[in-house]
Design a protein around this motif. Structure first.
Motif, PDB file in Angstrom:
ATOM      1  N   SER A 118       0.834  -1.196   0.000  1.00 40.58           N
ATOM      2  CA  SER A 118       0.000   0.000   0.000  1.00 40.58           C
ATOM      3  C   SER A 118       0.870   1.249   0.000  1.00 40.58           C
ATOM      4  O   SER A 118       1.440   1.603   1.035  1.00 40.58           O
ATOM      5  CB  SER A 118      -0.910   0.005   1.234  1.00 40.58           C
ATOM      6  OG  SER A 118      -1.604   1.227   1.342  1.00 40.58           O
ATOM      7  N   SER A 132       3.104  -7.450   6.272  1.00 40.99           N
ATOM      8  CA  SER A 132       1.686  -7.819   6.305  1.00 40.99           C
ATOM      9  C   SER A 132       1.439  -9.040   5.433  1.00 40.99           C
ATOM     10  O   SER A 132       1.974  -9.129   4.323  1.00 40.99           O
ATOM     11  CB  SER A 132       0.828  -6.649   5.808  1.00 40.99           C
ATOM     12  OG  SER A 132       1.255  -6.245   4.516  1.00 40.99           O
ATOM     13  N   PHE A 134      -1.777 -10.573   3.902  1.00 38.15           N
ATOM     14  CA  PHE A 134      -3.193 -10.262   3.727  1.00 38.15           C
ATOM     15  C   PHE A 134      -4.028 -11.504   3.434  1.00 38.15           C
ATOM     16  O   PHE A 134      -3.666 -12.329   2.596  1.00 38.15           O
ATOM     17  CB  PHE A 134      -3.381  -9.264   2.584  1.00 38.15           C
ATOM     18  CG  PHE A 134      -3.294  -7.826   3.020  1.00 38.15           C
ATOM     19  CD1 PHE A 134      -4.435  -7.128   3.380  1.00 38.15           C
ATOM     20  CD2 PHE A 134      -2.066  -7.187   3.089  1.00 38.15           C
ATOM     21  CE1 PHE A 134      -4.361  -5.807   3.784  1.00 38.15           C
ATOM     22  CE2 PHE A 134      -1.972  -5.868   3.492  1.00 38.15           C
ATOM     23  CZ  PHE A 134      -3.119  -5.174   3.840  1.00 38.15           C
ATOM     24  N   TRP A 136      -7.685 -10.685   3.538  1.00 36.16           N
ATOM     25  CA  TRP A 136      -8.702  -9.847   2.914  1.00 36.16           C
ATOM     26  C   TRP A 136      -8.220  -8.404   2.946  1.00 36.16           C
ATOM     27  O   TRP A 136      -7.546  -8.001   3.896  1.00 36.16           O
ATOM     28  CB  TRP A 136     -10.037  -9.923   3.670  1.00 36.16           C
ATOM     29  CG  TRP A 136     -10.763 -11.224   3.542  1.00 36.16           C
ATOM     30  CD1 TRP A 136     -10.571 -12.356   4.270  1.00 36.16           C
ATOM     31  CD2 TRP A 136     -11.809 -11.524   2.618  1.00 36.16           C
ATOM     32  NE1 TRP A 136     -11.423 -13.344   3.857  1.00 36.16           N
ATOM     33  CE2 TRP A 136     -12.211 -12.868   2.850  1.00 36.16           C
ATOM     34  CE3 TRP A 136     -12.459 -10.789   1.621  1.00 36.16           C
ATOM     35  CZ2 TRP A 136     -13.204 -13.479   2.123  1.00 36.16           C
ATOM     36  CZ3 TRP A 136     -13.461 -11.404   0.897  1.00 36.16           C
ATOM     37  CH2 TRP A 136     -13.826 -12.733   1.152  1.00 36.16           C
ATOM     38  N   GLY A 137      -8.577  -7.635   1.941  1.00 34.89           N
ATOM     39  CA  GLY A 137      -8.263  -6.220   1.917  1.00 34.89           C
ATOM     40  C   GLY A 137      -9.385  -5.439   1.263  1.00 34.89           C
ATOM     41  O   GLY A 137      -9.670  -5.652   0.088  1.00 34.89           O
ATOM     42  N   TYR A 138     -10.049  -4.597   2.030  1.00 32.94           N
ATOM     43  CA  TYR A 138     -11.184  -3.813   1.551  1.00 32.94           C
ATOM     44  C   TYR A 138     -12.210  -4.682   0.817  1.00 32.94           C
ATOM     45  O   TYR A 138     -12.728  -4.327  -0.239  1.00 32.94           O
ATOM     46  CB  TYR A 138     -10.718  -2.656   0.667  1.00 32.94           C
ATOM     47  CG  TYR A 138     -10.401  -1.407   1.484  1.00 32.94           C
ATOM     48  CD1 TYR A 138     -11.415  -0.553   1.893  1.00 32.94           C
ATOM     49  CD2 TYR A 138      -9.100  -1.131   1.878  1.00 32.94           C
ATOM     50  CE1 TYR A 138     -11.143   0.561   2.657  1.00 32.94           C
ATOM     51  CE2 TYR A 138      -8.817  -0.014   2.653  1.00 32.94           C
ATOM     52  CZ  TYR A 138      -9.840   0.832   3.037  1.00 32.94           C
ATOM     53  OH  TYR A 138      -9.568   1.922   3.807  1.00 32.94           O
ATOM     54  N   SER A 164     -11.230  -5.970   6.175  1.00 29.75           N
ATOM     55  CA  SER A 164      -9.843  -6.365   5.932  1.00 29.75           C
ATOM     56  C   SER A 164      -9.350  -7.248   7.062  1.00 29.75           C
ATOM     57  O   SER A 164      -9.800  -7.106   8.209  1.00 29.75           O
ATOM     58  CB  SER A 164      -8.925  -5.129   5.827  1.00 29.75           C
ATOM     59  OG  SER A 164      -9.300  -4.293   4.753  1.00 29.75           O
ATOM     60  N   PHE A 166      -5.454  -9.249   8.146  1.00 30.55           N
ATOM     61  CA  PHE A 166      -4.096  -9.651   7.795  1.00 30.55           C
ATOM     62  C   PHE A 166      -3.266  -9.838   9.054  1.00 30.55           C
ATOM     63  O   PHE A 166      -3.596  -9.312  10.118  1.00 30.55           O
ATOM     64  CB  PHE A 166      -3.432  -8.637   6.854  1.00 30.55           C
ATOM     65  CG  PHE A 166      -3.307  -7.228   7.382  1.00 30.55           C
ATOM     66  CD1 PHE A 166      -2.161  -6.811   8.052  1.00 30.55           C
ATOM     67  CD2 PHE A 166      -4.326  -6.305   7.170  1.00 30.55           C
ATOM     68  CE1 PHE A 166      -2.036  -5.516   8.514  1.00 30.55           C
ATOM     69  CE2 PHE A 166      -4.208  -4.997   7.623  1.00 30.55           C
ATOM     70  CZ  PHE A 166      -3.057  -4.602   8.300  1.00 30.55           C
ATOM     71  N   ARG A 263     -13.368   0.958  -2.205  1.00 28.14           N
ATOM     72  CA  ARG A 263     -13.060  -0.407  -2.656  1.00 28.14           C
ATOM     73  C   ARG A 263     -12.847  -0.455  -4.165  1.00 28.14           C
ATOM     74  O   ARG A 263     -11.984  -1.186  -4.661  1.00 28.14           O
ATOM     75  CB  ARG A 263     -14.193  -1.347  -2.247  1.00 28.14           C
ATOM     76  CG  ARG A 263     -13.967  -2.816  -2.604  1.00 28.14           C
ATOM     77  CD  ARG A 263     -15.119  -3.660  -2.077  1.00 28.14           C
ATOM     78  NE  ARG A 263     -14.874  -5.070  -2.276  1.00 28.14           N
ATOM     79  CZ  ARG A 263     -15.260  -5.769  -3.338  1.00 28.14           C
ATOM     80  NH1 ARG A 263     -15.914  -5.143  -4.329  1.00 28.14           N
ATOM     81  NH2 ARG A 263     -15.000  -7.050  -3.442  1.00 28.14           N
ATOM     82  N   ARG A 272      -4.290  -4.237  -4.228  1.00 25.62           N
ATOM     83  CA  ARG A 272      -4.695  -5.624  -4.463  1.00 25.62           C
ATOM     84  C   ARG A 272      -3.756  -6.303  -5.453  1.00 25.62           C
ATOM     85  O   ARG A 272      -3.299  -7.439  -5.235  1.00 25.62           O
ATOM     86  CB  ARG A 272      -6.129  -5.635  -4.987  1.00 25.62           C
ATOM     87  CG  ARG A 272      -6.713  -6.998  -5.285  1.00 25.62           C
ATOM     88  CD  ARG A 272      -8.024  -6.820  -6.022  1.00 25.62           C
ATOM     89  NE  ARG A 272      -8.665  -8.085  -6.317  1.00 25.62           N
ATOM     90  CZ  ARG A 272      -9.647  -8.227  -7.195  1.00 25.62           C
ATOM     91  NH1 ARG A 272     -10.100  -7.179  -7.861  1.00 25.62           N
ATOM     92  NH2 ARG A 272     -10.179  -9.415  -7.411  1.00 25.62           N
TER      93      ARG A 272
END
Length: 287
Positions: A118, A132, A134, A136-138, A164, A166, A263, A272
């Motif tokens: 990010s 991190s 991840f 899930w993200g947004y 999210s 992680f 998102r 993503r």
């Protein structure tokens, strides 16, 4: 699992009792290979950054007060975990979650730095020291990572309003400077998984100092100014979950639209893609 004799490949992400050794990989090189942003590069204006994130700080106070008036739970900086019944399941299964986190995030394949995933975190994330993994993200699923962590994935998918999730991995000696989250419409939960005891690992949220405990949950509002220290010689690992604040109307409608817009933004799509690029690069590196 014996955490005092973890594979030396984890290097700077060692557990208590492990000697520090040089990592067998070059993290910046892998970042370049992956095509993800190089966290060592100078900060530049990011045209993909959503307008409301880029300039919304001037309106954040007004927006947060509006959301707070619609909140069905307390709006304090640190919240009572008893107001979130689902946190009990995380505490009950914390050892299984920890084992998956260690295998996935501290194993021979390193997790990417948050700054590489990010770009928005490059101003606050210590380069290569805040990593991190991840799930899930947004609202977007990282299928490969989820399959590697089936228990954790099942736990977080059952959380109402989960956005999210992680594993957040903080290297020894790291300080994350003061920063704030994007919207009061989200609340953050940490589940302590590995908390070093050879020094002080803590977080300031507003004017409160809080500390993690293994197997315990901490729920807080990350729009409050907060910063983190790992003043130990070992790695801190938590499961970080962001979820929608329980709201009445019209706040719920507004936050849902805001999160939906974020998102779909190019900024989130880039983050993503960076996760997938990292995984692709790691597979190529292993081959």
């Amino acid at each position: 699992m014996d955490y005092d004799h973890h594979d030396a490949g984890a290097a700077m992400w060692r557990q208590s009792g492990e000697a520090a050794v040089a990592p067998p990989w070059m993290i910046p090189d892998i970042t370049v290979i992956s095509g993800a942003p190089d966290p060592d590069a100078p900060m530049r204006a990011d045209p993909n950054r959503p307008w409301l994130i880029k300039y919304g700080k001037h309106l954040r106070g007004l927006f947060d007060r509006f959301v707070a008036r619609s909140s069905l739970v307390a709006t304090d900086p640190v919240l009572d975990v008893r107001d979130f019944a689902w946190t009990a399941a995380l505490r009950e299964h914390w050892r299984a979650i920890r084992d998956e986190g260690v295998a996935a995030a501290l194993g021979p394949r390193p997790a990417p730095s948050l700054a590489s995933v990010s770009p928005d975190h490059r101003a606050i994330a210590p380069v290569h020291q805040w990593r991190s993994f991840f799930l899930w993200g947004y609202g977007y699923s990282c299928e490969e990572n989820r399959l590697a962590c089936p228990v954790t994935s099942a736990m977080v998918e059952a959380i109402p309003g989960m956005v999210s999730a992680f594993f957040s991995i903080l290297a020894p000696g790291t300080h994350i400077p003061a920063h704030r989250g994007v919207t009061k419409g989200l609340i953050t939960c940490h589940l302590g998984l590995i908390v070093p005891r050879d020094g002080d690992v803590r977080m300031r949220v507003g004017d409160r100092i809080v500390r993690w405990a293994e197997g315990e949950t901490l729920v807080f509002d990350d729009t409050c100014d907060h910063e983190v220290w790992n003043d130990t010689a070992h790695t801190r690992v938590v499961l970080l979950v962001q979820f929608r604040r329980p709201l009445r109307q019209p706040g719920k409608w507004f936050v849902d639209r805001f999160l939906g817009w974020i998102r779909g933004s190019a900024f989130v799509q880039e983050a993503r893609d960076n996760v997938h690029k990292w995984n692709d690069a790691m597979r190529a590196f292993e081959d």
